[in-house]
Design a protein around this motif. Structure first.
Motif, PDB file in Angstrom:
ATOM      1  N   SER A  55     -59.999 -15.388  -8.819  1.00 28.08           N
ATOM      2  CA  SER A  55     -59.555 -15.801 -10.019  1.00 28.08           C
ATOM      3  C   SER A  55     -58.343 -17.144  -9.431  1.00 28.08           C
ATOM      4  CB  SER A  55     -58.618 -14.873 -10.795  1.00 28.08           C
ATOM      5  OG  SER A  55     -57.499 -14.279 -10.298  1.00 28.08           O
ATOM      6  N   ARG A  58     -59.479 -22.095  -7.714  1.00 28.35           N
ATOM      7  CA  ARG A  58     -60.052 -22.672  -8.886  1.00 28.35           C
ATOM      8  C   ARG A  58     -61.213 -24.216  -8.693  1.00 28.35           C
ATOM      9  NH1 ARG A  58     -58.540 -23.088 -14.452  1.00 28.35           N
ATOM     10  NH2 ARG A  58     -60.245 -23.847 -14.773  1.00 28.35           N
ATOM     11  N   MET A  96     -56.974 -28.330  -8.034  1.00 31.82           N
ATOM     12  CA  MET A  96     -59.079 -27.626  -8.009  1.00 31.82           C
ATOM     13  C   MET A  96     -59.303 -28.222  -6.693  1.00 31.82           C
ATOM     14  SD  MET A  96     -59.116 -27.342 -12.265  1.00 31.82           S
ATOM     15  CE  MET A  96     -60.680 -26.987 -12.297  1.00 31.82           C
TER      16      MET A  96
END
Length: 136
Positions: A55, A58, A96
């Protein structure tokens, strides 16, 4: 009458020529041999007791087909739509990863254009996905 006899010397082998040839061969092999120095340093990475969960990682996956079709995730989008959606990630794009999965027959210009879109929109990491070649 007594003739004087010369004392016969024992036959000996002259090694000068052989030593010259051996030195020439030695010099030849020293000059013709290339010494390849493998650059690199020994790095010991620190260990951590914590792991990064799925999680926390990303990423935005962008696919580019051979025909130039672009997909964001599993959804096909146009280049303008992709630009708009990437702008939405700007606030968190630095953390990210932009993963580019381009077909090997895709045009180079299109690949570079997508990489530029990632940079313009602030993505901190760019990954170009490849397939592992078992027999190179």
């Amino acid at each position: 009458m007594a003739f004087l006899r010369k004392k016969r010397e024992a036959p000996r082998v002259d090694l000068t020529s052989m030593v010259d040839v051996v030195f020439l061969l030695l010099i030849f092999f020293m000059i013709s041999t290339t010494f390849v120095e493998a650059p690199g340093i020994d790095v010991k990475l620190p260990e951590s007791s914590s792991q990064v969960s799925e999680s926390e990682v990303r990423e935005v996956k962008v696919y580019l087909s051979q025909d130039g079709e672009i997909s964001l995730g599993k959804e096909k989008v146009s280049q303008q739509e992709l630009e708009r959606r990437l702008r939405a990630y700007r606030s968190e794009a630095g953390a990210m990863t932009f993963v580019l999965l381009a077909d090997k027959n895709a045009l180079h210009g299109q690949v570079v254009r997508l990489m530029d879109l990632a940079k313009v929109n602030g993505f901190g990491k760019l990954a170009i996905a490849t397939e592992y070649a078992k027999n190179p």
